[in-house]
Each structure stands twice: as structure tokens, then as C-alpha cells.
Design a protein around this motif. Sequence first.
Motif, mmCIF file in Angstrom:
data_model
loop_
_atom_site.group_PDB
_atom_site.id
_atom_site.type_symbol
_atom_site.label_atom_id
_atom_site.label_comp_id
_atom_site.label_asym_id
_atom_site.label_seq_id
_atom_site.Cartn_x
_atom_site.Cartn_y
_atom_site.Cartn_z
ATOM 1 N N LEU A 82 -22.357 1.252 -15.633
ATOM 2 C CA LEU A 82 -21.779 0.092 -15.024
ATOM 3 C C LEU A 82 -22.453 -0.825 -15.753
ATOM 4 O O LEU A 82 -23.759 -1.062 -15.939
ATOM 5 N N GLY A 83 -21.671 -2.072 -16.298
ATOM 6 C CA GLY A 83 -22.353 -3.187 -17.011
ATOM 7 C C GLY A 83 -22.851 -3.960 -15.991
ATOM 8 O O GLY A 83 -23.936 -4.184 -15.962
ATOM 9 N N LEU A 84 -22.235 -4.389 -14.897
ATOM 10 C CA LEU A 84 -22.714 -5.053 -13.641
ATOM 11 C C LEU A 84 -21.926 -4.789 -12.389
ATOM 12 O O LEU A 84 -20.812 -5.342 -12.438
ATOM 13 N N ALA A 85 -22.851 -4.242 -11.454
ATOM 14 C CA ALA A 85 -22.307 -3.933 -10.273
ATOM 15 C C ALA A 85 -22.653 -5.050 -9.137
ATOM 16 O O ALA A 85 -23.782 -4.914 -8.941
ATOM 17 N N SER A 86 -22.147 -5.917 -8.585
ATOM 18 C CA SER A 86 -22.410 -6.988 -7.787
ATOM 19 C C SER A 86 -21.969 -6.673 -6.289
ATOM 20 O O SER A 86 -20.719 -6.557 -6.035
ATOM 21 N N VAL A 87 -22.846 -6.519 -5.484
ATOM 22 C CA VAL A 87 -22.477 -6.138 -4.136
ATOM 23 C C VAL A 87 -23.319 -7.011 -3.259
ATOM 24 O O VAL A 87 -24.169 -7.574 -3.220
ATOM 25 N N TYR A 88 -22.649 -7.076 -2.022
ATOM 26 C CA TYR A 88 -23.447 -7.731 -0.862
ATOM 27 C C TYR A 88 -24.111 -6.877 0.376
ATOM 28 O O TYR A 88 -25.331 -7.232 0.598
ATOM 29 N N GLU A 89 -23.757 -5.552 0.487
ATOM 30 C CA GLU A 89 -24.502 -4.768 1.302
ATOM 31 C C GLU A 89 -24.992 -3.574 0.643
ATOM 32 O O GLU A 89 -26.305 -3.526 0.506
ATOM 33 N N HIS A 90 -24.295 -2.766 0.208
ATOM 34 C CA HIS A 90 -24.958 -1.313 -0.314
ATOM 35 C C HIS A 90 -24.199 -0.741 -1.406
ATOM 36 O O HIS A 90 -22.940 -1.267 -1.761
ATOM 37 N N LEU A 91 -24.743 -0.034 -2.208
ATOM 38 C CA LEU A 91 -24.164 0.806 -3.528
ATOM 39 C C LEU A 91 -24.717 2.057 -3.695
ATOM 40 O O LEU A 91 -25.790 2.293 -3.585
ATOM 41 N N HIS A 92 -23.922 3.041 -3.416
ATOM 42 C CA HIS A 92 -23.990 4.491 -3.703
ATOM 43 C C HIS A 92 -23.382 4.830 -4.882
ATOM 44 O O HIS A 92 -22.252 4.707 -5.214
ATOM 45 N N LEU A 93 -24.248 5.498 -5.673
ATOM 46 C CA LEU A 93 -24.045 6.113 -6.993
ATOM 47 C C LEU A 93 -24.202 7.743 -6.917
ATOM 48 O O LEU A 93 -25.409 8.003 -6.653
#
Length: 901
Positions: free
Chosen positions: A681-692
Motif C-alpha cells: 500500500l502506498g498510502l491507506a487512509s482510514v478513520y476507524e480501523h485497518l486490518h491487514l
Amino acid sequence: MPLGASALNVTSGGDVHVIEVDGDLQVEQLLAVGTLRVRVDNGDLINAFERGELDEEAINRLRSIWQEMRLTREWGVGDAIEESVRAYETLVQARYAEYWLLRELSDGSGVFDLDEAGQDLLRHAALRDLLPALMPDNDTDLDEAHLNTLAGGLDAAQINAYAASRYGELESEFRDIFGVDDLTQVSGFDSFRDDFSYTAPEAVREAIAEGAEWTEEELLRGIDAGALIEVTDTQFERLAPNLIGERIEISTPNGRVGAADDPLTILFPGDTGAPFEFTPEQIAALVSAQPGDIRVLGDAVFNEFGELVSGTVEGLVIERARPVGVVHGVDGSITAEASGDAGGDIFLGATEAIMILERIAGGGNVRLQTRAGLFSAQPGVTVIEGAGGGLLLEGGTGPIGTVDAPIQMSLSAAPYVTARATGDIHLHEIDGSLTVERMFSQDGSVNLQAAGDILSFYNDALVDIRAGGATLIAGGRIGGQGDEALDLDLGEDGTVAASAGDEIHLAAPEGDLRLAGVHAGGDVSLIARDGIYSAYGDVAVPVLDLSGPRDGWATLIAGTGIGLESAPIVLDIGGVDAYTAAGGIHLYALDDLAAGEIHAPAGPVDVSVDGDFTFGSLIAGDWIRLRSFGDLIGDSLLAVNGIEAAAGFDRFGEAVRPAWIRFGELEGLWARLRATAAIELGLASVYEHLHLQADYLDAGVAHLMTEGPMLEMRLEGANQEAAEYARLVVDAPLGLHFPVYAAMDSELRTTASEVRLDQAYVSGMLELFTPGAYVYMNNRSPAPVRSSVQLYETDHRFFLEQSAVETYTSAYVVWYAPGFQVRVPNYLPGRQNTGLDYEGASVVRDTERFASHGHGNGVLLPAMRSGVPGDAEDEDLVESLEGLPLKLDSSHGGGVARAGN
């Protein structure tokens, strides 16, 4: 026999054979019990009856069409006004959605500093606004490739300026609409409302109604001789039969059958603004006119939009055909052969009977009109040839052709075909192209086949085919003139099946497109005012909706949605662009798929691919969900809600093959990404959560919240075990929380001053960089390394909380630098009899460390000495740790590590 102007009447109990050797043959009635043959060597066969009385029922049908055109106050201008009001109300609601889209992209006060995703969202809209300035020679009629190049050349300043200007325009417009200075006083402008609606007040209605009462002359420009009329026949005069026989054969080798020598002239009053009332006969003639039948008197010049440019309109001349009436036997048929040149017209009518065609051949205008059905006498045999002036087929209450015996034609010179019937319409052009003027089936379907193209005669937005369904098969392309579409209206449940050797371009300007299979040899474009849906619904086995070559491209544009979540559009074509103003986009590809843009600004985007999926831009006003057998590779994703992506998995969630997720930019409320091989990911922008979830991960991450809870992330391997390697760079000013962090080796760099790993698993190395600390763990070797805090965990499972210079962990603490504070769950001073007696090094941990996590703040370890790893004392520590197996001894009260076997 030369009859001159005399009318012929013949009655016979057997066959009748008539030959006119000199000039026209005027016929009132020829009746034969057997075969009737009529030949006119050097003239025309003419209906000698006076024009029949008007058929009031037919006149009323045609008047109703006039009424549908909304042409006068008497017959429907009020309805037209209501439609205009509804259109205005819909426009206001669309402007509301646009206003909030821009407002959410701004800082809330009309100032724009758009990121790449926001710029891409507005790039083409900005280009439309800037195009006149970019093209000073006023050459704005550019192809798609040129427009895309220009759009890609716009910089951030230009797009931000457009966004600010457009936002200001909308604010001003809404202040005028609602008559307020402060929009927050209006419901729906303090916060976005999904159910926002606008009802035009009386003043707006009056303004719209002003000027709606046109004079008949002003409405002339709205009368399109080619407008599709919803009647199955246009014979508004009662037609007495001229030829009656079991089998009828007509031959006019140097003339025509029927005539068009009695035009209807309508003169307008000298005052161009004066109201003018058409008579019922004039109305019927206007509505039922074929292309070329209407001529304008005067020196008026109209532009391509039908607007008067110069001159005046003095009146109209309507050419009217006078058909020859025919009635043949139930087992009989009709043959008519006229001159092969442009004057070889054939006008045949059957007011009450069917018409079975043996052979119709004429080089001019061919019009076959019956009220009971048109049929082919010989399946598989060509029954209509020529028609260089155009072909009109009317089946009345019956069909035109049948499934087993379509009307087979050879019309290489015909400019158009018009067909109207109550039942099905089946036409087959065997030699060249079939050009559709208008076709209407009241209760059936339209089924067309052509060796060449199937094209629209007009370049307009009016419906070309209106029926309960359509099947189109062409050896060439299917569409309109140039790049235009063939326009369809197939009702609420009608479907279209289309197959072409080249491109296919279809549109539904008044409703849905329901696909029963679109198979093209080239590119495809499908456009619908409402939705584009599969005709097969939620089937257990995917049924192909759209297919083409692997280098072919499909463009789908809809108003209310493309596919359904339970019934996506099934694709087998190289690439796709998809846009819908409302609703979602749901696609399922049977092989690799490339996409330029898939945009659903008011709904979800759902794409499933049994292969690799590559794309440029995905935009969703709701969620985005992606699934592929192979790699998922894209430039940008923007969703109002969440984003889910799974690469390397089938529709049932089972791993298929190693696959990558590689996204340039991602923005959403939250994101869950899973790949059988790797995520980049170049840039992942989120407000709550990110699961990878992948075996290899490399990601830049940004938390978009400015207040509230920490950013929550989850890091795992492809099979929910440990990833082999992860590198994360996380901008999280509010803090960073991992409920699960599982990676053999990883590097975590973050702007968060507070980091929590609840359930961590590290079998190799972890490097954590925060603004205030460098936490180092190497579970392959406890050798000290220069760091803020060094940890070591033999069974690889632990928890960790790092806040500025404070550390709380259940792992062994090998080292911590002066000034740092380290807490462990159950440190007991003096309980360090572990065989690892070394000043300042604690190897104490809790037996049930996860259970005790959160039970108090742990015990602060003694202050470390001032040395750093690498000095002589450190070397002693390394020697005492290296090679010494450790295991947990639960017999020692608090759980102390000791030497083991």
C-alpha cells in the motif's frame, strides 16, 4: 388494353389476368376466385377510389399520440408543465448531493486542498469548466482519449480553484432557492440527509409555466416525422380493397404500385404568434408521416436543434401515399414487383386482412400496411428487395413475421426500416445493414438480424425500438450513427440480447437495460437512464451478460445502478469503465479484468474477478468490496464507508493461488485487506480501523481522525497465523492499537506516541520506532543492541504498551536505556535467582501474562545503570544469555524464568 384515365372493375369466378400496355392502370376493384395477375408495362397501378372516409377510431389513436407529444394546452401542456416542475425538483436534489460532496471534500468553509483521490474525483468536471479556456480556437469536440489527456494535465491548483468556484456557485444558488442568507436555517444543510427532498413552491411553478403555451407554429419544430409513435398501424382512412384474389401477383416494371400524388397542404396565418388549430385529419397526417413526407413552405432555416435561425414558415406540405388495397385468400399470398429505380414505389394496404408476402421488390418507397399481420410465404426465402426510398411495415393487431419465418429482406440500398405491430416483429436482412427508423411492438418483442450492421436512422435521444424485449444479431456493429447508441425502451421487465461481429452501443433513455446477453466482437457501451441489470436474476451458475474480445472495452453508464448485490453483471471482456449517479455497481468477471474508472458516488462498488483485476480509480458513496483469484492492482480507492479486498481467493473464501494486493492510494471509513501472498500500500487512509492479512506486507498508513480513539490495526499472515515480514509506516497522532500483531519479522514506524500490542507474536525480529522510543526485539538472539528498550520472548507471545519513555510488557526485558521506565506484570525484587544474575537485567515474567494484562500497571523495574549495549559489562551479559535455554517455572510464586534442560 390501353384504358387511359378510365377505372377498371372486373369480377370473375376463376382467375383474372390484366395487362396495361400503355400508361397507368386505374383500378377500382378486381375480384378473382382464383389467381389475380395485374401487369402495367409502362406506368403505375393506381387506386381509383376517392380517398376513403376518415376512420374515427384510427384518428383518435393518432390524436392520442399528439396528446402524448404535449403539444397544446388543450391536450396536455399542463402535464408538460408538471413534468418540467418534477425535472426542476430532481435537479435541485441532484445539486444538493453535489453540494455535500464538495463540502465534505473541503475544510467546511469552501477552502479546498484536495488529495490525489479528491483531485481524481473532480478532474473531469474541472476540465468541462476549463475546456473553453484551454481550447481558444473553440475546438471542444474532442475524442475521449484527448479529453483524458487534458484532464490528466490539470494540476492541483486548477482543480482546487474549480472546486471552490463550483462550491460557491451552489451555495449562492441554494440561498436564492430558499430565500435565506444562512443555509444552516434550511433543513438538510446543517448535516447531510439521505432523505432530502425538494418541492417547488407556487412561485417557481408559475415561472416554469410561463411561456409553456406555445402556438402551433412554434410547436412545429417539436413535430419530428421520425418520432416513434405507439400505434400498430397508421391507416386513418378506410381503405376499400382494389385487388381481391386467392393469390395476387402485381408487376409494374417501369412504374409504381399505388401513388403519392395527393399531398395535404397546411397554411399558417400571417401572424407567426397567432394560435393555430390543426384539424383531426391534419393531426393524423402529421403524426403518421414517414421521413421525408413533410416539407416546410417558406424560406425558414432551422439549426440541428430544430430552432428557427432565419426566414419564416408559411406552412407545411405532407406527402400522402394512396395505397392499393389488397385481400388474398387464407392460403394465398401477394407478389408485387415495381421499377427497380427510385420511382419504383410500392404502397399496399389491407385494412381488415392479413398480408402474406411472396415477393415484394421495388427500387423506391415500399410501404406494406395491414391491420391483421404481415407474414412470409416461404421461410428462408427473401420476400422484400430494394426499398431504396425506405421500408414501412405495419402489422396492426398481428405480428410481422414469426420466429420460424421472419420477414427476410435484401435492402442494401434502403435508408431505413420502420415497423409497427401488436405482436412480435421478426426481420432478417441477409445481404447488408438494417437501419432502424422506429420500431414498435405493443405486446411482443422486436427481433432483428442483419448480415451487416444494425443502426439507428437518427442521431437523437428519442427511442428507436419500443417493445417488450429485443433480440439483435449483426455481422457488423450495433448502434447509432457514428458513436451514438441504438435507443431502446423495453418496459419494466423487457430484456435485450445482442450479438455483433463488431462494436455494440445500446441506450435506454427512458428506463432500464436488462441484459440477456450482449456479445460483441469489439467495444461495448451501455447507457441507461435508470439501471443496467442482468436478465437472469440471482442464478446459481453465472450466466454471461456481457462478453467481448480480451482487448475489447465496455463502458457502462446508468442513473440508478449497475447490477445487484445478489445478481451482478457477469463479464467476459478485457476492460470496463462503469459509472452510476445513484445506486451501486456490482460486477463479476469470469477472467482477467482491467478497469479505468468504476464510480458509484451514491452507492457501493462490488467487483469479483476470476483472474487478475487491475484498475485506475474506484469511488463509492458507500462501501467497496473486491475479490479476485489473482492479483488486485489499482491506483486509488475512495469509499465513504468501508473497503474490503481479498486477492487469491474464490467466491467462497477458499485460497486459490498466491496473489498480491497492490494499491497506490486508499481512503475509507475502515479497510480489511487479505492476500494469499503480499499486500503493498502506498498510502491507506482510514478513520476507524485497518486490518491487514498477508504473508508479506509493506504499507503506509494514515489515521484521518483528529480527535477520539486510537487508530486500530490488525496484522496477521494469510492464514491468520504470523506474517513472514511486515514493514509499516503509520501516521497516527491519536495513538496506535493492535488487538493482534503477528509477524515473524517486522518494522513498525509511527508518529503515535502511544502504541499498544494486545496479542503480539514475533518469532524473529520486531523494531518499533515512535517519536520517543526505539523498542527492539530479536527472539533469535538476546544479544544486546543499542536501543531504548530491548525485549526478548522465548515462546514469541507477549503484550506491549509503549507510551513516550514508558514501557509495559510481558516479555523479558533485556535492556532499557537510562531515562526510560519499564513495567512488567509481576516483578518481585530479590526473586532473580534464575542463573542470569546480572545487574539491571530483569528476566521475570508472569506465568499467565495475558490474563493479567490490564490488571494494574505492573511493577516498575529498578533503574538501569548508565551504560549502553556494547561495553564490557554488556559483553558479560551476552555471554551469560547466549545459548542458555529458558523455560517457565510456575512453582516460583509469580512465575520466574529459570535455567532449564
